[in-house]
Design an enzyme around this catalytic site. Structure first.
Site: not given
Length: 186
Positions: A38-40, A110-111
């Protein structure tokens, strides 16, 4: 610590073709994983613009049936030939708690990138055979160095290994899986 990395899609070869060549060259399997990242994005700057990344990753060891979580910061790429960056990573006891901590501080997920990864190792180099959901199959060659003066030497070593695996340098990409997925979703 600096992570020196090169990456390329494997087509027209297959992951199995590359694994066979790698094992013949002396690489040994060190892990079979399912990774969910999980990217922030930060509340004070856009990581896509600054070429940084903040990731919360769950590693599932396929053979052992165990999992662990880590949080990673990746700085901007430091050269024009590879995906070399400063990287800091540490283990996290609980994914949900860390996710809540980051979002409470204003970081926005974000993704999500999901992949299966087989890692093979030899002489301080990790060869990753990645099957990335919604992207396809890729090879990554990685090595860690603490000495900035050895970065170019390490890039050359990885490029030589890529050549030995018959993966064309023309296939190299400096885009992260996150960048590729974002571009694909547009």
């Amino acid at each position: 610590m600096t992570e020196v990395e090169i990456k390329a899609p494997v087509a027209p070869m297959t992951l199995e073709d590359i694994r066979t060549k790698a094992e013949a060259a002396g690489f040994k399997e060190s892990a079979a994983l399912k990774e969910t990242d999980v990217y922030f994005n930060a509340p004070d700057r856009n990581f896509m613009k600054t070429d940084e990344a903040l990731r919360l990753r769950t590693y599932e060891d396929i053979a052992a049936g165990t999992s662990k979580t880590a949080v990673t910061y990746k700085g901007p790429k430091t050269d024009s030939r590879s995906n070399t960056r400063t990287e800091f990573e540490t283990g996290v006891e609980d994914f949900t708690t860390m996710y809540s901590l980051l979002t409470s501080l204003g970081y926005v997920p974000v993704f999500t990138v999901s992949k299966t990864r087989t890692e093979l190792s030899m002489d301080g180099v990790t060869l990753c055979l990645d099957r990335v959901e919604n992207l396809g199959d890729f090879i990554e060659l990685e090595a860690l160095t603490e000495d900035e003066n050895k970065k170019e030497e390490t890039v050359e070593k990885l490029l030589s290994l890529l050549d030995n695996l018959n993966v064309s340098r023309e296939n190299l990409t400096r885009k992260s899986y996150l960048e590729m997925l974002i571009l694909k979703s547009r």
